[in-house]
Write a protein that holds these residues in place. Structure first.
Motif, PDB file in Angstrom:
ATOM      1  N   ILE B  87      21.406 -49.286  45.717  1.00 16.67           N
ATOM      2  CA  ILE B  87      21.696 -48.413  46.418  1.00 16.67           C
ATOM      3  C   ILE B  87      22.889 -48.562  47.157  1.00 16.67           C
ATOM      4  O   ILE B  87      23.548 -49.565  47.753  1.00 16.67           O
ATOM      5  CB  ILE B  87      20.675 -48.627  47.943  1.00 16.67           C
ATOM      6  CG1 ILE B  87      19.218 -48.470  47.520  1.00 16.67           C
ATOM      7  CG2 ILE B  87      21.135 -47.797  48.977  1.00 16.67           C
ATOM      8  CD1 ILE B  87      18.253 -48.268  48.591  1.00 16.67           C
ATOM      9  N   ALA B  89      27.006 -46.204  48.182  1.00 19.98           N
ATOM     10  CA  ALA B  89      27.470 -44.863  48.653  1.00 19.98           C
ATOM     11  C   ALA B  89      27.270 -43.748  47.773  1.00 19.98           C
ATOM     12  O   ALA B  89      26.762 -42.710  48.209  1.00 19.98           O
ATOM     13  CB  ALA B  89      28.880 -44.980  48.895  1.00 19.98           C
ATOM     14  N   ARG B 185      25.911 -41.203  50.351  1.00 23.78           N
ATOM     15  CA  ARG B 185      24.557 -41.469  51.112  1.00 23.78           C
ATOM     16  C   ARG B 185      25.262 -42.157  52.473  1.00 23.78           C
ATOM     17  O   ARG B 185      26.059 -42.937  52.734  1.00 23.78           O
ATOM     18  CB  ARG B 185      23.963 -42.541  50.391  1.00 23.78           C
ATOM     19  CG  ARG B 185      22.695 -43.222  50.923  1.00 23.78           C
ATOM     20  CD  ARG B 185      21.995 -43.986  50.206  1.00 23.78           C
ATOM     21  NE  ARG B 185      23.209 -45.239  50.237  1.00 23.78           N
ATOM     22  CZ  ARG B 185      23.006 -46.284  50.930  1.00 23.78           C
ATOM     23  NH1 ARG B 185      22.339 -45.993  52.032  1.00 23.78           N
ATOM     24  NH2 ARG B 185      23.996 -47.092  51.170  1.00 23.78           N
ATOM     25  N   LYS B 186      24.697 -41.733  53.582  1.00 22.93           N
ATOM     26  CA  LYS B 186      24.815 -42.166  54.902  1.00 22.93           C
ATOM     27  C   LYS B 186      23.976 -43.186  55.097  1.00 22.93           C
ATOM     28  O   LYS B 186      24.500 -44.199  55.785  1.00 22.93           O
ATOM     29  CB  LYS B 186      24.437 -41.028  55.844  1.00 22.93           C
ATOM     30  CG  LYS B 186      24.875 -41.636  57.149  1.00 22.93           C
ATOM     31  CD  LYS B 186      24.491 -40.279  58.365  1.00 22.93           C
ATOM     32  CE  LYS B 186      24.312 -40.824  59.711  1.00 22.93           C
ATOM     33  NZ  LYS B 186      25.439 -41.707  60.141  1.00 22.93           N
ATOM     34  N   GLU B 187      22.791 -43.233  54.897  1.00 21.95           N
ATOM     35  CA  GLU B 187      21.842 -44.416  55.356  1.00 21.95           C
ATOM     36  C   GLU B 187      20.575 -44.092  54.371  1.00 21.95           C
ATOM     37  O   GLU B 187      20.059 -43.019  54.090  1.00 21.95           O
ATOM     38  CB  GLU B 187      21.466 -44.063  56.761  1.00 21.95           C
ATOM     39  CG  GLU B 187      20.398 -44.935  57.242  1.00 21.95           C
ATOM     40  CD  GLU B 187      20.153 -44.573  58.779  1.00 21.95           C
ATOM     41  OE1 GLU B 187      20.944 -44.778  59.583  1.00 21.95           O
ATOM     42  OE2 GLU B 187      18.928 -44.318  59.062  1.00 21.95           O
ATOM     43  N   THR B 188      19.825 -45.157  54.007  1.00 25.65           N
ATOM     44  CA  THR B 188      18.547 -45.274  53.387  1.00 25.65           C
ATOM     45  C   THR B 188      17.699 -46.082  54.328  1.00 25.65           C
ATOM     46  O   THR B 188      18.229 -47.222  54.605  1.00 25.65           O
ATOM     47  CB  THR B 188      18.671 -45.630  51.788  1.00 25.65           C
ATOM     48  OG1 THR B 188      19.662 -44.854  51.266  1.00 25.65           O
ATOM     49  CG2 THR B 188      17.217 -45.628  51.402  1.00 25.65           C
ATOM     50  N   ARG B 189      16.565 -45.821  54.505  1.00 28.20           N
ATOM     51  CA  ARG B 189      15.345 -46.403  55.186  1.00 28.20           C
ATOM     52  C   ARG B 189      14.468 -46.562  54.004  1.00 28.20           C
ATOM     53  O   ARG B 189      14.043 -45.700  53.397  1.00 28.20           O
ATOM     54  CB  ARG B 189      14.979 -45.791  56.266  1.00 28.20           C
ATOM     55  CG  ARG B 189      16.001 -45.452  57.333  1.00 28.20           C
ATOM     56  CD  ARG B 189      15.377 -44.913  58.630  1.00 28.20           C
ATOM     57  NE  ARG B 189      16.272 -44.674  59.553  1.00 28.20           N
ATOM     58  CZ  ARG B 189      16.243 -44.410  60.866  1.00 28.20           C
ATOM     59  NH1 ARG B 189      15.260 -44.603  61.495  1.00 28.20           N
ATOM     60  NH2 ARG B 189      17.195 -44.013  61.642  1.00 28.20           N
ATOM     61  N   ILE B 190      13.937 -47.908  54.181  1.00 31.05           N
ATOM     62  CA  ILE B 190      13.018 -48.267  53.181  1.00 31.05           C
ATOM     63  C   ILE B 190      11.611 -48.926  53.985  1.00 31.05           C
ATOM     64  O   ILE B 190      11.831 -49.746  54.641  1.00 31.05           O
ATOM     65  CB  ILE B 190      13.489 -49.317  52.277  1.00 31.05           C
ATOM     66  CG1 ILE B 190      14.767 -48.813  51.490  1.00 31.05           C
ATOM     67  CG2 ILE B 190      12.574 -50.071  51.182  1.00 31.05           C
ATOM     68  CD1 ILE B 190      15.565 -50.024  50.907  1.00 31.05           C
ATOM     69  N   GLN B 239      13.125 -52.104  41.280  1.00 27.31           N
ATOM     70  CA  GLN B 239      13.603 -53.354  42.529  1.00 27.31           C
ATOM     71  C   GLN B 239      14.626 -52.479  42.852  1.00 27.31           C
ATOM     72  O   GLN B 239      15.607 -52.602  42.200  1.00 27.31           O
ATOM     73  CB  GLN B 239      13.726 -54.779  41.309  1.00 27.31           C
ATOM     74  CG  GLN B 239      14.192 -55.908  42.435  1.00 27.31           C
ATOM     75  CD  GLN B 239      13.556 -57.071  41.671  1.00 27.31           C
ATOM     76  OE1 GLN B 239      14.561 -57.196  40.817  1.00 27.31           O
ATOM     77  NE2 GLN B 239      13.280 -58.184  42.573  1.00 27.31           N
ATOM     78  N   ILE B 240      14.737 -52.427  44.113  1.00 21.93           N
ATOM     79  CA  ILE B 240      15.992 -52.076  44.915  1.00 21.93           C
ATOM     80  C   ILE B 240      16.857 -53.125  45.064  1.00 21.93           C
ATOM     81  O   ILE B 240      16.630 -54.190  45.484  1.00 21.93           O
ATOM     82  CB  ILE B 240      15.542 -51.248  46.281  1.00 21.93           C
ATOM     83  CG1 ILE B 240      14.569 -50.139  45.955  1.00 21.93           C
ATOM     84  CG2 ILE B 240      16.530 -51.104  47.113  1.00 21.93           C
ATOM     85  CD1 ILE B 240      13.694 -49.612  47.178  1.00 21.93           C
ATOM     86  N   VAL B 241      18.029 -52.808  44.817  1.00 25.70           N
ATOM     87  CA  VAL B 241      19.047 -53.917  44.995  1.00 25.70           C
ATOM     88  C   VAL B 241      20.013 -53.467  46.059  1.00 25.70           C
ATOM     89  O   VAL B 241      20.666 -52.123  45.807  1.00 25.70           O
ATOM     90  CB  VAL B 241      19.855 -54.166  43.544  1.00 25.70           C
ATOM     91  CG1 VAL B 241      21.036 -55.194  43.921  1.00 25.70           C
ATOM     92  CG2 VAL B 241      18.956 -54.597  42.661  1.00 25.70           C
ATOM     93  N   VAL B 242      20.295 -53.929  47.017  1.00 25.44           N
ATOM     94  CA  VAL B 242      21.247 -53.842  48.057  1.00 25.44           C
ATOM     95  C   VAL B 242      22.424 -54.768  47.990  1.00 25.44           C
ATOM     96  O   VAL B 242      21.975 -55.908  48.245  1.00 25.44           O
ATOM     97  CB  VAL B 242      20.484 -53.933  49.669  1.00 25.44           C
ATOM     98  CG1 VAL B 242      21.743 -53.521  50.504  1.00 25.44           C
ATOM     99  CG2 VAL B 242      19.441 -53.047  49.574  1.00 25.44           C
ATOM    100  N   PRO B 243      23.483 -54.341  47.245  1.00 29.30           N
ATOM    101  CA  PRO B 243      24.666 -55.204  47.072  1.00 29.30           C
ATOM    102  C   PRO B 243      25.273 -55.415  48.490  1.00 29.30           C
ATOM    103  O   PRO B 243      25.056 -54.484  49.488  1.00 29.30           O
ATOM    104  CB  PRO B 243      25.419 -54.817  46.115  1.00 29.30           C
ATOM    105  CG  PRO B 243      25.086 -53.139  46.189  1.00 29.30           C
ATOM    106  CD  PRO B 243      23.921 -53.065  46.704  1.00 29.30           C
ATOM    107  N   ASN B 244      26.301 -56.298  48.615  1.00 26.13           N
ATOM    108  CA  ASN B 244      27.057 -56.606  49.735  1.00 26.13           C
ATOM    109  C   ASN B 244      28.197 -55.945  49.582  1.00 26.13           C
ATOM    110  O   ASN B 244      28.536 -55.872  48.337  1.00 26.13           O
ATOM    111  CB  ASN B 244      27.264 -57.928  50.271  1.00 26.13           C
ATOM    112  CG  ASN B 244      27.887 -58.073  51.623  1.00 26.13           C
ATOM    113  OD1 ASN B 244      28.036 -57.203  52.256  1.00 26.13           O
ATOM    114  ND2 ASN B 244      28.301 -59.262  51.873  1.00 26.13           N
TER     115      ASN B 244
END
Lengths: 244, 244
Positions: B87, B89, B185-190, B239-244
């Protein structure tokens, strides 16, 4: 309970609807707090001089709407809003919860020394077989369990972590005592599974409900991997927010 | 099937173990592709001149290890690795899937014009009652359903979106025809829920399995909200990956 509302039997609105509106107003005003137990059917029935069936109908309607939820054997509760959990470079449980005017809590529920298997060795970039300290924690919001977490660090690097955690009740504080002034999240992986029996007991959710799995690895200021964590979160109680 | 491996009955290794090792090697080499159906027990038994019970034992061992999975009535399949879904931008389904050397696919499964309710109006920052076009899509990876999505845009802003989507099979391309060169993407809610009956059918998963819910809102280059989406994803396949 406040005493503002009086049931009006001549109002042309069914009595159960008037009671439902009263509950709704008390929830909206905060008199009945989110997450708290609703007064019993008997108490509400006595309060308004109606029978329990009338109260039950009001409660059923609000349960269907999701405003109340029945917790088997424990009573009826005002549904708490899910915790909004932002994933950013500095994701700190206590700060997140406090910023939402909610009360964080937590406890150490277990610990162990383990040899790194291939998976843990990969996450922490240490040789397979490296001794790791594992901390198992339960995190609570407003008295309701939210997540069960396991965190692994290299034992040789943080020989006193267990004691420091016990004294501070905070992994952030314990890592600081271990010389890590700050840490940042490198990556979080999110998936979902059905809760297992142990976690169902700890999280106080029914078997068959989903948990979000959050795996993350944290870096010290030098970019070295210091901690891998795997949290299982009651899905009904959280909404993970990934800002851009 | 390759013909490299010959069962050695004098090797001191049980025949079923040799067959399991052969399957494992074929999976590792890609001869048996992830997500594909394994040859039948009978085919494997004939290949090696052993009986089906021997093959069954090998398959059971690999199933326990998670390398194979039984799909009732359809056969035994090589377990596919979950799709790794970053996930960021610019989160574009086709690009993500293609970058993992997998084959994206998708189809429009429904559309409707709806008045914005309070929730949709809030996400899109339009007045309640604004006419929205809703597109329902099914996204597929290597022929296996991954996610069911609903996306809402303002109808007045994208009057030809449905036609453009049908012609391009891509929301990104359709929005571009509507004048939006790029979006972020502004925001994603999971969150996670149990799959409902409709989605279970579309995603080809059993009732009682979890789905990840991904809600997101996208912005045009001027920062205006152009699209709100709500996807339900087979949790076992991602598997959702949220990188920093």
């Amino acid at each position: 309970m406040t005493q503002r509302v009086i049931i009006d039997r001549g109002a042309g609105i069914a009595v159960w609807r008037q009671i439902a509106e009263w509950v709704r107003a008390e929830v909206a005003s905060g008199t009945f707090e989110q997450g708290s137990r609703l007064p019993t059917e008997t108490e509400i029935a006595e309060r308004f001089g109606v029978n329990r069936h009338t109260v039950r109908r009001a409660i059923a309607a609000l349960t269907a709407e999701g405003i109340l939820r029945a917790d088997q054997g424990r009573g009826t509760f005002v549904t708490a809003q899910p915790v909004s959990y932002p994933i950013t470079a500095r994701t700190r449980f206590s700060e997140i919860i406090t910023s939402q005017s909610r009360e964080p809590g937590g406890s150490l529920i277990g610990s162990a020394v383990e040899e790194a298997d291939a998976l843990l060795a990969g996450w922490l970039e240490v040789p397979v077989g490296t001794l790791l300290l594992r901390l198992d924690t339960l995190s609570v919001v407003d008295g309701v369990p939210l997540m069960v977490g396991a965190a692994w660090v290299e034992q040789a690097r943080f020989p006193n972590l267990l004691r420091d955690y016990a004294e501070t009740n905070s992994l952030t504080a314990a890592l600081k005592r271990g010389g890590v002034e700050d840490y940042t999240r490198k990556e979080t992986r999110i998936s979902a599974e059905l809760v297992d029996a142990d976690d169902a007991r700890l999280l106080e959710v029914a078997l068959g409900t989903p948990v979000l799995i959050m795996e993350s690895v944290n870096l010290d200021p030098d970019g070295r991997r210091i901690q891998y964590g795997r949290a299982r979160v009651a899905a009904e109680r959280i909404q993970i927010v990934v800002p851009n």
